[in-house]
Design an enzyme around this catalytic site. Structure first.
Site, PDB file in Angstrom:
ATOM      1  N   CYS A 123      -3.894  -4.469  -7.680  1.00 48.47           N
ATOM      2  CA  CYS A 123      -3.391  -3.092  -7.821  1.00 48.47           C
ATOM      3  C   CYS A 123      -3.669  -2.562  -9.214  1.00 48.47           C
ATOM      4  O   CYS A 123      -3.560  -1.374  -9.457  1.00 48.47           O
ATOM      5  CB  CYS A 123      -1.905  -3.042  -7.541  1.00 48.47           C
ATOM      6  SG  CYS A 123      -0.977  -3.962  -8.752  1.00 48.47           S
ATOM      7  N   GLU A 127      -8.213   4.297  -2.210  1.00 45.25           N
ATOM      8  CA  GLU A 127      -8.118   2.975  -2.832  1.00 45.25           C
ATOM      9  C   GLU A 127      -8.970   2.036  -1.978  1.00 45.25           C
ATOM     10  O   GLU A 127      -8.621   1.743  -0.831  1.00 45.25           O
ATOM     11  CB  GLU A 127      -6.666   2.490  -2.844  1.00 45.25           C
ATOM     12  CG  GLU A 127      -6.541   1.115  -3.481  1.00 45.25           C
ATOM     13  CD  GLU A 127      -5.152   0.504  -3.368  1.00 45.25           C
ATOM     14  OE1 GLU A 127      -4.504   0.646  -2.328  1.00 45.25           O
ATOM     15  OE2 GLU A 127      -4.732  -0.150  -4.350  1.00 45.25           O
ATOM     16  N   SER A 139       0.835  -1.209   0.000  1.00 44.67           N
ATOM     17  CA  SER A 139       0.000   0.000   0.000  1.00 44.67           C
ATOM     18  C   SER A 139       0.873   1.264   0.000  1.00 44.67           C
ATOM     19  O   SER A 139       2.042   1.226   0.403  1.00 44.67           O
ATOM     20  CB  SER A 139      -0.907  -0.019   1.227  1.00 44.67           C
ATOM     21  OG  SER A 139      -0.110  -0.038   2.399  1.00 44.67           O
TER      22      SER A 139
HETATM   23  P1  NAD Z   1       0.472  -3.606   2.983  1.00 46.56           P
HETATM   24  O1  NAD Z   1       1.157  -2.345   2.614  1.00 46.56           O
HETATM   25  O2  NAD Z   1      -0.422  -3.611   4.168  1.00 46.56           O
HETATM   26  O3  NAD Z   1       1.548  -4.772   3.256  1.00 46.56           O
HETATM   27  C1  NAD Z   1       2.593  -5.038   2.349  1.00 46.56           C
HETATM   28  C2  NAD Z   1       3.774  -5.627   3.110  1.00 46.56           C
HETATM   29  O4  NAD Z   1       4.235  -4.656   4.064  1.00 46.56           O
HETATM   30  C3  NAD Z   1       3.423  -6.888   3.899  1.00 46.56           C
HETATM   31  O5  NAD Z   1       4.482  -7.803   3.803  1.00 46.56           O
HETATM   32  C4  NAD Z   1       3.257  -6.363   5.328  1.00 46.56           C
HETATM   33  O6  NAD Z   1       3.597  -7.325   6.295  1.00 46.56           O
HETATM   34  C5  NAD Z   1       4.224  -5.194   5.372  1.00 46.56           C
HETATM   35  N1  NAD Z   1       3.782  -4.133   6.297  1.00 46.56           N
HETATM   36  C6  NAD Z   1       2.492  -3.787   6.583  1.00 46.56           C
HETATM   37  N2  NAD Z   1       2.471  -2.770   7.459  1.00 46.56           N
HETATM   38  C7  NAD Z   1       3.753  -2.459   7.740  1.00 46.56           C
HETATM   39  C8  NAD Z   1       4.377  -1.475   8.585  1.00 46.56           C
HETATM   40  N3  NAD Z   1       3.666  -0.621   9.301  1.00 46.56           N
HETATM   41  N4  NAD Z   1       5.714  -1.437   8.620  1.00 46.56           N
HETATM   42  C9  NAD Z   1       6.457  -2.292   7.893  1.00 46.56           C
HETATM   43  N5  NAD Z   1       5.925  -3.243   7.080  1.00 46.56           N
HETATM   44  C10 NAD Z   1       4.587  -3.322   6.995  1.00 46.56           C
HETATM   45  O7  NAD Z   1      -0.299  -4.094   1.666  1.00 46.56           O
HETATM   46  P2  NAD Z   1      -1.314  -5.303   1.522  1.00 46.56           P
HETATM   47  O8  NAD Z   1      -2.591  -4.956   2.193  1.00 46.56           O
HETATM   48  O9  NAD Z   1      -0.654  -6.588   1.857  1.00 46.56           O
HETATM   49  O10 NAD Z   1      -1.519  -5.311  -0.072  1.00 46.56           O
HETATM   50  C11 NAD Z   1      -2.460  -4.501  -0.734  1.00 46.56           C
HETATM   51  C12 NAD Z   1      -1.841  -3.223  -1.222  1.00 46.56           C
HETATM   52  O11 NAD Z   1      -0.745  -3.513  -2.092  1.00 46.56           O
HETATM   53  C13 NAD Z   1      -2.791  -2.387  -2.048  1.00 46.56           C
HETATM   54  O12 NAD Z   1      -2.632  -1.040  -1.693  1.00 46.56           O
HETATM   55  C14 NAD Z   1      -2.349  -2.635  -3.482  1.00 46.56           C
HETATM   56  O13 NAD Z   1      -2.663  -1.602  -4.396  1.00 46.56           O
HETATM   57  C15 NAD Z   1      -0.884  -2.750  -3.295  1.00 46.56           C
HETATM   58  N6  NAD Z   1      -0.275  -3.451  -4.395  1.00 46.56           N
HETATM   59  C16 NAD Z   1       0.435  -2.711  -5.289  1.00 46.56           C
HETATM   60  C17 NAD Z   1       0.999  -3.325  -6.396  1.00 46.56           C
HETATM   61  C18 NAD Z   1       1.777  -2.532  -7.396  1.00 46.56           C
HETATM   62  O14 NAD Z   1       2.380  -3.146  -8.245  1.00 46.56           O
HETATM   63  N7  NAD Z   1       1.806  -1.216  -7.345  1.00 46.56           N
HETATM   64  C19 NAD Z   1       0.840  -4.711  -6.575  1.00 46.56           C
HETATM   65  C20 NAD Z   1       0.124  -5.441  -5.633  1.00 46.56           C
HETATM   66  C21 NAD Z   1      -0.431  -4.791  -4.535  1.00 46.56           C
END
Ligand code: NAD
Length: 500
Positions: A282, A383, A227
């Site tokens: 995404c 989003e 995210s």
């Molecule tokens: P997220 O950001 O919550 O988590 C992603 C990763 O970060 C996970 O491994 C999680 O454990 C880690 N994380 C979460 N919070 C954290 C923190 N405070 N500090 C450090 N690490 C942390 O995302 P999600 O909910 O797993 O996935 C969905 C999001 O990913 C959506 O926003 C989507 O648009 C995005 N996404 C983007 C793409 C792209 O190519 N741009 C592709 C796939 C998903």
């Protein structure tokens, strides 16, 4: 008995030593099926140490050695598609055919990595000055880390590690704690393919594990997908710690439909791209901008198609859309639909409160379609990451383009039209990293790079393709002179070297 998912360090399973575990839920049943070990700082350090040790030989290995392992891994991945897809469905919830698609797109990057020989060829200029040659080569960085999201538990890791290890790096993956099993299965298949121990490691966990990777002095680069707020944090923190970083964030992908478009094809595309994987992509289309007088007809065509979508568990072959990842996320998605009318939108389809017989505790939500959504509405601005499609209306192409370009996100976008000139203008004028012309989800093939603009990507490298090879290597330029005995004797010259 609850299944336990452990770390993978130094070529084997490493049981969680921290004593902390997280729950993994089957989203279709709401049942906790698995507990996943959460890594402590010491466990992350052990994975980085294993990767650092492995780099001493892997970084020196021949291209032939690396590619022969990757070819074997490709064959194993191909043979285990179904099994990996089933693991994804059980923890993520997406339908099996969609999970198979995810594995196929990950396999594309393995294909690319199998051909790394060509990408790492380097450049040579001979005789740039008398008897002087210059070679540009690219070398691996060392230990690199990947931090990945829940929505593509197999594909997104494969956007990273095949190229990273093909380039001679060693890898530590921190997959999403919500669906960790696919990553471990990939590690096992890599080992079966002959990958030396320590080249690919998996640590599970939360912020503790991520923060340690971001600050560890032996981690040279970080690839992140997730995210936007976390992507921004990863980019800032890893950069401040001197690491190379690419951090891909969230999205709000717009699809412009011009009045001359084939409206049936546009409606098919909008429905597929908005509701596939329950909108947890995404590259999902979450906003359609209908231009001119076609709005009512387009919304009606979308509604007709959307209300036929069959919602059910991902392992039922008749299901077209599965549940959302967690009950909390489902409730958040529902709140956007519940508030939409007060924000000025027309609620055409309301998917809140949807249930599936026999799966009463699943994280279900139905299809929602919001029309005439003002740009001030939260349902438009955020989003949502669920099966909610916003339709906005614009009088002209210019007005529609302004809407897209005012969005803080710039991941993917699409235009539907029969007018080549308008499509060409859009390609050049739109502020997004990936553009589709009559293609709603323009995810680039493996040999082109994937990445957004603005708040959808922090850093200057897209992921995979040539950008991937570039990200996982650093340049070195070697200038060589082999003097000939017939040359004039050398002498001291304090002037700046000039070529002649
Ligand atoms: P997220 O950001 O919550 O988590 C992603 C990763 O970060 C996970 O491994 C999680 O454990 C880690 N994380 C979460 N919070 C954290 C923190 N405070 N500090 C450090 N690490 C942390 O995302 P999600 O909910 O797993 O996935 C969905 C999001 O990913 C959506 O926003 C989507 O648009 C995005 N996404 C983007 C793409 C792209 O190519 N741009 C592709 C796939 C998903």
């Amino acid at each position: 008995m609850t299944k336990i998912v452990n770390h993978w360090i130094g070529g084997k399973t490493a049981e969680g030593a921290s004593g902390t575990y997280g729950p993994v839920t089957n989203p279709a049943t709401g049942e906790v099926t698995t507990k996943v070990a959460f890594a402590s700082v010491e466990e992350v350090d052990a994975a980085v140490a294993a990767a650092k040790e492995a780099f001493r030989t892997w970084g020196q290995s021949s291209l032939a050695q690396r590619t022969s392992i990757l070819f074997r891994f490709r064959a194993l991945l191909d043979a285990h598609r179904d099994e990996i897809a089933a693991l994804i469905t059980a923890e993520h919830g997406k339908v099996h055919s969609d999970a198979l698609g995810e594995v196929a797109r990950g396999l594309e990057i393995v294909d690319l990595a199998c051909g790394i020989t060509v990408q790492l060829k380097g450049e040579l200029s001979t005789q740039v000055a008398s008897r002087v040659d210059v070679a540009s080569i690219r070398q691996p960085l060392g230990v690199v880390a990947g931090i990945t999201p829940f929505n593509f538990p197999a594909m997104v890791p494969m956007w990273m590690f095949p190229l990273a290890i093909a380039c001679g790096n060693t890898f530590v993956l921190k997959p999403s704690e919500k669906d960790p099993s696919a990553a471990v299965r990939l590690a096992e298949l890599l080992a079966e393919a002959g990958l030396p121990e320590g080249v690919f490691n998996v640590v599970h966990g939360d912020k503790v594990a991520v923060d340690r990777l971001l600050e560890h002095p032996d981690v040279k680069a970080v690839s992140f997908v997730g995210s936007t707020p976390i992507a921004r944090y990863i980019h800032t923190t890893a950069s401040a710690n001197g690491k190379r970083v690419q951090a891909l964030g969230g999205a709000k992908n717009h699809m412009l439909v011009l009045p001359d478009a084939d409206l049936d094809a546009a409606a098919d595309a909008a429905v597929s791209a908005a509701y596939g994987s329950a909108g947890e992509r995404c590259m999902a289309i979450s906003a359609v901008v209908a231009v001119g007088a076609i709005g009512d007809e387009l919304v009606e065509k979308i509604r007709e198609r959307a209300e036929k979508i069959k919602i059910g568990p991902g392992d039922d072959p008749t299901s077209e859309m599965g549940p959302l990842i967690t009950a909390t996320h489902r409730d958040k998605v529902a709140s956007y639909v519940a508030g939409a009318a007060d924000e000025g939108a027309e609620v055409v389809l309301d998917g809140t409160g949807h249930t599936v017989d026999g799966f009463e505790n699943g994280h279900w939500i139905g299809i929602s379609l919001l029309d005439k959504v003002p740009t001030t509405a939260k349902a438009y601005q955020d989003e949502i990451f669920g099966p909610v499609l916003c339709v906005l209306r614009a009088e002209t192409y210019e007005e529609a383009l302004d809407i897209v370009n005012a969005s803080p996100f710039g991941n993917g976008t699409a235009i539907f039209t029969r007018d080549g000139g308008a499509a060409r203008r859009f390609q050049l004028e739109v502020e997004a990293g990936m553009v589709g012309v009559n293609v709603p989800i323009p995810v680039p093939v493996g040999y082109h790079s994937f990445g957004g603009w603005k708040d959808s990507l922090f850093g200057d490298h897209h992921i995979y393709g040539n950008d991937g090879t570039h990200f996982y290597t650093r340049g070195k330029v070697v200038t060589t002179r082999w003097p000939d005995p017939a040359d004039a004797p050398s002498g001291v010259d304090l002037g700046f070297p000039r070529n002649h």
